[in-house]
Design an enzyme around this catalytic site. Structure first.
Site, PDB file in Angstrom:
ATOM      1  CB  CYS A  28      -0.891  -9.835   3.164  1.00 46.42           C
ATOM      2  SG  CYS A  28       0.368  -9.621   1.323  1.00 46.42           S
ATOM      3  CB  THR A  29      -1.350  -4.858   1.852  1.00 42.41           C
ATOM      4  OG1 THR A  29      -1.074  -4.285   2.690  1.00 42.41           O
ATOM      5  CG2 THR A  29      -0.952  -3.208   0.579  1.00 42.41           C
TER       6      THR A  29
END
Length: 313
Positions: free
Chosen positions: A177-178
């Site tokens: 994810c980020t």
């Protein structure tokens, strides 16, 4: 050039009101902007400001045993684009909304892997690589071969797993994810569902871009962030996308040039998603924003940073 720092930790917290007031007072004194979320399960934040001020705030956090050794990821923003317009320190039920009661990432998550090991997993045909972010984030950049779950919200991810991924068929799963926080919950959930070999990219995309050499970098495109920068490039600098403030999706130059794009009202992604009455309301809001700007004021309906950005997702 202002700096942006992101941080999170799953750790049992109490006296949340006192902690909120302490952090808010110190961040205000340092002229920081951004969002910090507090919950009984931990802390999640993104702040922007002068590097020395961010360092002072980091020292305040690390002076508390609960946050000692917490990872802080840093990126940059151009001086003419405020990353955040205000400061918020809020108490929430979760520091990242997942709505799976009883899940405890502080107890067990997937195996954290560094950038070098991550590249090996990308090349392994027996590993299912999943991008746990939402579709509008994935549209502007991802790793090659990663599965797009087609979610609009992270809260939809558990249902995607139950419908489409089988621990009997997918023996190895790697997720990213980020900034890492969504994978803490996503991998914990996968382990609860019976998956044995579950990996997560340590520090997320931001951590990867911070540590990987240009020659080994496998990231393709830009990385969506939840602030006024909209995206960052592989050098962790502000990217080339803007945002539709009707639907919040990122827009390339092509999208901005579309006849469906009307600033603050619609874009090619959302032009058919809103009723005429909604579009009329967006147009009136845009009109009032422009009037406020002409008076040197900021209208309450103007685009704001909403929620936590960057590595906190």
């Amino acid at each position: 050039m202002s700096a942006v720092t992101t941080f999170y930790r799953f750790v049992a917290l109490n006296e949340l009101e006192l902690l909120r007031d302490t952090l808010l007072e110190r961040a205000e004194a340092l002229s920081l902007k951004g969002t910090i979320l507090l919950a009984e399960e931990g802390i999640n934040g993104t702040l922007a400001g002068e590097p020395d001020a961010l360092d002072a705030f980091r020292q305040l956090l690390e002076s508390r045993e609960a946050f000692r050794g917490m990872t802080f990821k840093q990126s940059t923003a151009s001086a003419d684009n405020p990353v955040f317009y205000r400061l918020k320190v809020r108490i929430k039920p979760e520091i990242v909304s997942f709505r799976q009661p009883g899940l405890d990432p502080a107890r067990r998550t997937g195996q954290h892997v560094d950038a070098e090991r991550w590249n090996q997993l990308l090349d392994d045909p027996d590993v299912l690589v999943i991008d746990t972010r939402n579709s509008y984030e994935i549209d502007i950049g991802t790793f090659p071969g990663a599965v797009n779950p087609q979610t609009r919200s992270f809260r939809e991810f558990p249902e995607y797993v139950r419908r489409h991924i089988d621990p009997e068929r997918h023996s190895q799963v790697a997720m990213f994810c980020t900034g890492g926080i969504r994978c803490e919950k996503a991998t914990a959930f996968m382990l609860e569902q019976g998956f044995d070999s579950v990996y997560q990219l340590d520090g997320g995309i931001l951590g990867y871009l911070e540590t990987i050499s240009p020659e080994q970098n496998r990231w393709q495109g830009e990385c969506f962030v939840f602030d006024q920068r909209v995206s960052i490039d592989t050098a962790l600098a502000e990217g080339g996308y803007q945002q539709c403030y009707a639907c919040r999706r990122p827009l390339s130059d092509e999208g901005l040039a579309s006849s469906d794009y009307r600033e603050g009202i619609s874009c090619p992604h959302c032009i058919h998603e809103h009723s005429p009455a909604q579009l009329s309301g967006f147009a009136e809001r845009r009109h009032q924003i422009l009037l406020a700007e002409a008076r040197g004021e900021r209208h309450l309906g103007a685009p704001q940073d909403d929620g936590v950005s960057s590595g906190c997702r």
